[in-house]
Scaffold this motif. Structure first.
Motif, PDB file in Angstrom:
ATOM      1  N   ILE A  18      80.052  95.045  99.494  1.00  0.00           N
ATOM      2  CA  ILE A  18      79.645  96.258  99.550  1.00  0.00           C
ATOM      3  C   ILE A  18      79.608  97.326 100.268  1.00  0.00           C
ATOM      4  O   ILE A  18      78.484  97.842 100.469  1.00  0.00           O
ATOM      5  CB  ILE A  18      78.370  95.017 100.100  1.00  0.00           C
ATOM      6  N   PHE A  21      80.013 100.515  98.731  1.00  0.00           N
ATOM      7  CA  PHE A  21      78.787 101.190  97.653  1.00  0.00           C
ATOM      8  C   PHE A  21      77.747 101.577  98.221  1.00  0.00           C
ATOM      9  O   PHE A  21      77.570 102.533  98.259  1.00  0.00           O
ATOM     10  CB  PHE A  21      78.000  99.111  96.975  1.00  0.00           C
ATOM     11  N   PHE A  22      77.857 100.532 100.119  1.00  0.00           N
ATOM     12  CA  PHE A  22      77.624 101.585 100.868  1.00  0.00           C
ATOM     13  C   PHE A  22      77.358 102.550 101.050  1.00  0.00           C
ATOM     14  O   PHE A  22      77.180 103.920 101.331  1.00  0.00           O
ATOM     15  CB  PHE A  22      77.040 100.415 102.293  1.00  0.00           C
ATOM     16  N   VAL A  25      76.311 105.006  98.279  1.00  0.00           N
ATOM     17  CA  VAL A  25      75.043 105.982  98.255  1.00  0.00           C
ATOM     18  C   VAL A  25      74.333 106.180  98.979  1.00  0.00           C
ATOM     19  O   VAL A  25      73.566 107.734  99.233  1.00  0.00           O
ATOM     20  CB  VAL A  25      74.309 103.989  98.445  1.00  0.00           C
ATOM     21  N   GLY A  35      68.917  97.814  97.634  1.00  0.00           N
ATOM     22  CA  GLY A  35      69.986  97.257  97.868  1.00  0.00           C
ATOM     23  C   GLY A  35      69.856  96.945  99.131  1.00  0.00           C
ATOM     24  O   GLY A  35      70.672  95.861  99.721  1.00  0.00           O
ATOM     25  N   VAL A  36      68.833  96.819  99.996  1.00  0.00           N
ATOM     26  CA  VAL A  36      68.627  96.439 101.163  1.00  0.00           C
ATOM     27  C   VAL A  36      68.559  94.320 101.339  1.00  0.00           C
ATOM     28  O   VAL A  36      68.149  94.515 100.585  1.00  0.00           O
ATOM     29  CB  VAL A  36      67.865  96.979 102.192  1.00  0.00           C
ATOM     30  N   TYR A 124      75.367  84.874 100.455  1.00  0.00           N
ATOM     31  CA  TYR A 124      75.864  85.198 101.817  1.00  0.00           C
ATOM     32  C   TYR A 124      77.614  85.558 101.733  1.00  0.00           C
ATOM     33  O   TYR A 124      78.862  84.387 101.107  1.00  0.00           O
ATOM     34  CB  TYR A 124      74.793  85.098 102.745  1.00  0.00           C
ATOM     35  N   PHE A 353      78.798  88.737  95.896  1.00  0.00           N
ATOM     36  CA  PHE A 353      78.285  87.732  96.365  1.00  0.00           C
ATOM     37  C   PHE A 353      79.794  86.722  95.757  1.00  0.00           C
ATOM     38  O   PHE A 353      78.831  85.498  95.968  1.00  0.00           O
ATOM     39  CB  PHE A 353      77.496  87.492  95.751  1.00  0.00           C
TER      40      PHE A 353
ATOM     41  N   ARG B 158      66.188 102.381 107.259  1.00  0.00           N
ATOM     42  CA  ARG B 158      67.195 101.655 107.031  1.00  0.00           C
ATOM     43  C   ARG B 158      68.327 101.737 106.554  1.00  0.00           C
ATOM     44  O   ARG B 158      68.076 103.214 105.526  1.00  0.00           O
ATOM     45  CB  ARG B 158      66.341 100.683 106.586  1.00  0.00           C
ATOM     46  N   MET B 159      69.639 100.997 106.409  1.00  0.00           N
ATOM     47  CA  MET B 159      70.696 101.436 106.053  1.00  0.00           C
ATOM     48  C   MET B 159      69.987 101.194 104.242  1.00  0.00           C
ATOM     49  O   MET B 159      69.873 100.280 104.339  1.00  0.00           O
ATOM     50  CB  MET B 159      71.744 101.090 106.157  1.00  0.00           C
ATOM     51  N   ALA B 160      70.883 102.265 103.685  1.00  0.00           N
ATOM     52  CA  ALA B 160      70.960 101.880 102.270  1.00  0.00           C
ATOM     53  C   ALA B 160      71.446 100.577 101.233  1.00  0.00           C
ATOM     54  O   ALA B 160      70.340 100.127 100.547  1.00  0.00           O
ATOM     55  CB  ALA B 160      71.118 103.231 100.947  1.00  0.00           C
ATOM     56  N   VAL B 161      72.244 100.062 101.994  1.00  0.00           N
ATOM     57  CA  VAL B 161      72.706  98.523 100.902  1.00  0.00           C
ATOM     58  C   VAL B 161      73.567  97.701 102.267  1.00  0.00           C
ATOM     59  O   VAL B 161      74.009  98.320 103.166  1.00  0.00           O
ATOM     60  CB  VAL B 161      73.937  99.413  99.921  1.00  0.00           C
ATOM     61  N   THR B 162      72.697  97.072 102.269  1.00  0.00           N
ATOM     62  CA  THR B 162      73.163  95.791 103.816  1.00  0.00           C
ATOM     63  C   THR B 162      73.316  94.179 102.491  1.00  0.00           C
ATOM     64  O   THR B 162      72.207  94.499 101.783  1.00  0.00           O
ATOM     65  CB  THR B 162      72.750  95.872 104.755  1.00  0.00           C
ATOM     66  N   PRO B 163      74.696  93.856 103.077  1.00  0.00           N
ATOM     67  CA  PRO B 163      73.989  92.765 102.700  1.00  0.00           C
ATOM     68  C   PRO B 163      73.496  90.976 102.615  1.00  0.00           C
ATOM     69  O   PRO B 163      73.122  90.215 102.222  1.00  0.00           O
ATOM     70  CB  PRO B 163      75.708  91.423 103.265  1.00  0.00           C
TER      71      PRO B 163
END
Lengths: 393, 163
Positions: A18, A21-22, A25, A35-36, A124, A353, B158-163
């Motif tokens: 992830i 990808f972050f 973005v 995506g959050v 997760y 995942f 918020r951060m754009a992508v988080t697990p």
């Protein structure tokens, strides 16, 4: 030449998919993200206010290692109400820095080198690396779309060896949104007891179920003594940044976990602990309100994806939907990357995942309806273009 | 009240222009039942109107809003109702509430100018026989109205992508 400063074990661990990808973005200021993995709601005001008040009162000291007595008592009452399992606040409850710390502690407290940990995937991202860090051998159980990504007793049975020690049970599930009902859990519990293994039940999304109330495997007969229940405030109470979770389970295990926690962490943030007490005591309505909003968005997304003809089972938990993108003949990472580049919508590739998430994307609905509508419009443009191209070829 | 009605009302209270088809999807039902429920609630007087929340200051036509405390003598047989109706009939009056405590009515009023409001109070309101006294509070700034924060602070990101 200097000697290598790094541990081979840590170097062998992949950074989270992830993360990569972050970074992409973040370079795109006008991207819409789906995506959050955290709520879009602010922490309910009464909880924040309690946090402010505790700072004003100067409650800025360490608490006892396992957490404030009042908080542990409220956690115990809360679980009694929610999952009908009674935990002794003084010996069976440990307050942690988020649910993630509890996952780490659990493996470290229970694993000897070579013990196997069963990890159903997609799930997760931290179970597998945490197991490796604790010198366990992670064994992945790939969950199937046909079973709506639930774990079945047969799959579990097939994965168990004499070395199996722990089954991770991540439901309601991130990223699939799958839940396990009582009927689904009962056969699992039988297999667990038969083979004398333990369960690490990660119930962090327990407040967010939309069909029936969450059921914990710990509430099934003779399961409390072989289950660690992990939960926390991040998702249901919209408190991700407060970093507060907890783990409940058999005294002998919790006792050892407290030891690690004591040396590595000392105690969970004092301010967050005071605030969380208010959450457990007086925020049923606020939580319900958020659950309602998520549920409506969930229905909206399921409806929209169906309309677009994307294959997708109806998820009943967490705040994710996990549609299949197999028809487009590309990997989920390619799909997500192109969706981001061409329509500026960020989703997380299912492969982040676990391999069994391949062919899917995780779409979070922790966004306002307006954002979801805008984003889905773009997703629709994108898949229409892809389909056109496929037909023309 | 049944669940579906309460959910419809919550949506309409925030957005009276909500799309019925969309409401049906959100609430897990069909458009016809939503339309029927709404029509019924209109008939039953549960839904009393579809107003628009306007920031008149921004629209460049500042209204003067005031809250007026009114003390009155209740009237034989009619109690407060008759006086309340008399006051409420003035178009500039936007609300009339019977209040517990130090006075009887809380009246809210929209006027174009300070002068207009004070004229209303001195000429119309105070001169009613039942009215014993009034206290007028002018509203200086509205921070939140009808459950809506009028000048919202910027949301932390918020951060754009988080697990």
């Amino acid at each position: 030449m200097m000697r290598n400063p790094l541990s081979k074990k840590i170097v062998s661990i992949e950074p989270s998919g992830i993360r990569k990808f972050f970074d992409i973005v973040n370079e795109m200021p006008d991207a819409i993200s789906l995506g959050v993995g955290e709520p879009d709601f602010d922490t309910p005001w009464r909880i924040r206010e309690e946090g402010i008040y505790s700072l004003e009162r100067g409650r800025t000291f360490y608490t006892s290692n396992a957490g404030l007595k009042d908080l542990k008592t409220e956690i115990s009452r809360y679980l009694e109400r929610k999952i009908q399992v009674t935990y002794e606040p003084d010996s069976e409850v440990l307050v942690t820095v988020g649910g993630s710390e509890a996952i780490d502690l659990a493996f470290r407290a229970m694993i000897d080198e070579g013990d196997e940990v069963l990890i159903p995937q997609p799930s997760y991202v931290s179970y597998l690396p945490c197991a490796v860090l604790a010198d366990a051998v992670p064994v992945v159980i790939p969950l199937k779309k046909e079973n709506e990504f639930k774990l079945t007793a047969e799959e579990l049975e097939a994965a168990i060896t004499p070395k199996t020690k722990i089954l991770v049970l991540p439901f309601p599930n991130n990223p699939t949104g799958a839940i396990m009902t009582k009927e689904d859990l009962e056969p699992i519990a039988e297999v667990v007891k038969k083979h004398d293994i333990y369960v690490l039940s990660d119930e962090i999304y327990s407040e967010l179920t939309y069909q029936e109330d969450h059921v914990s495997i710990a509430s099934l007969p003779e399961m409390k003594e072989r289950t660690l229940v992990i939960n926390g405030f991040s998702k249901g109470f919209a408190m991700t940044g407060w970093r507060l979770g907890y783990v409940c389970g058999p005294k002998e295990i919790v006792e050892q976990m407290v030891k690690i926690h004591q040396y590595a962490i000392m105690c969970a943030p004092t301010n967050s602990q005071y605030a969380a007490i208010e959450g457990l005591k007086n925020c049923e309505d606020e939580v319900q309100e958020m659950r309602n909003a998520y549920n409506q968005r969930r229905r909206f997304l399921v409806h929209e994806f169906k309309r677009m003809g994307l294959e997708c089972f109806e998820p009943f938990g967490a705040f994710y939907i996990f549609p299949s993108i197999r028809e487009f003949g590309m990997t989920s990472e390619e799909f997500a990357t192109r969706l981001l580049e061409e329509e500026k919508v960020a989703v997380v590739p299912g492969s982040a995942f676990g391999d069994s998430g391949e062919g899917h994307i995780r779409v979070s609905y922790a966004y306002s309806l307006e954002d979801l509508k805008e984003a889905l419009g773009r997703v629709e443009n994108f898949i229409n273009r892809l389909r056109e191209k496929i037909t023309n070829e | 009240m049944n669940e579906i009605r309460s959910e419809i009302l919550k949506h309409l209270e925030k957005n009276s222009k909500a799309d019925l088809g969309e409401l049906a999807v959100l609430l897990g039902t069909n458009e016809v039942s939503i339309a029927n429920e709404i029509a019924d609630m209109e008939k039953e007087g549960i839904i009393c109107g579809y107003h628009t929340l306007i920031d008149w200051d921004k629209a460049g036509r500042g209204y003067v809003n005031a809250l007026i405390e009114v003390r009155v003598t209740p009237q034989r047989e009619k109690g407060f109702a008759k006086t309340a109706a008399r006051i409420g009939n003035y178009p500039e009056v936007t609300a009339v509430y019977l209040i517990s405590g130090g006075y009887d009515f809380l009246v809210t009023i929209d006027g174009k100018t300070l002068l207009e409001v004070s004229k209303f109070v001195s000429e119309k309101l105070s001169t009613l026989d039942e009215v014993i006294g009034t206290t007028t509070h002018f509203i200086l700034k509205k921070y939140k109205d009808h459950g809506t924060i009028l000048t919202p602070e910027e949301k932390p990101e918020r951060m754009a992508v988080t697990p």
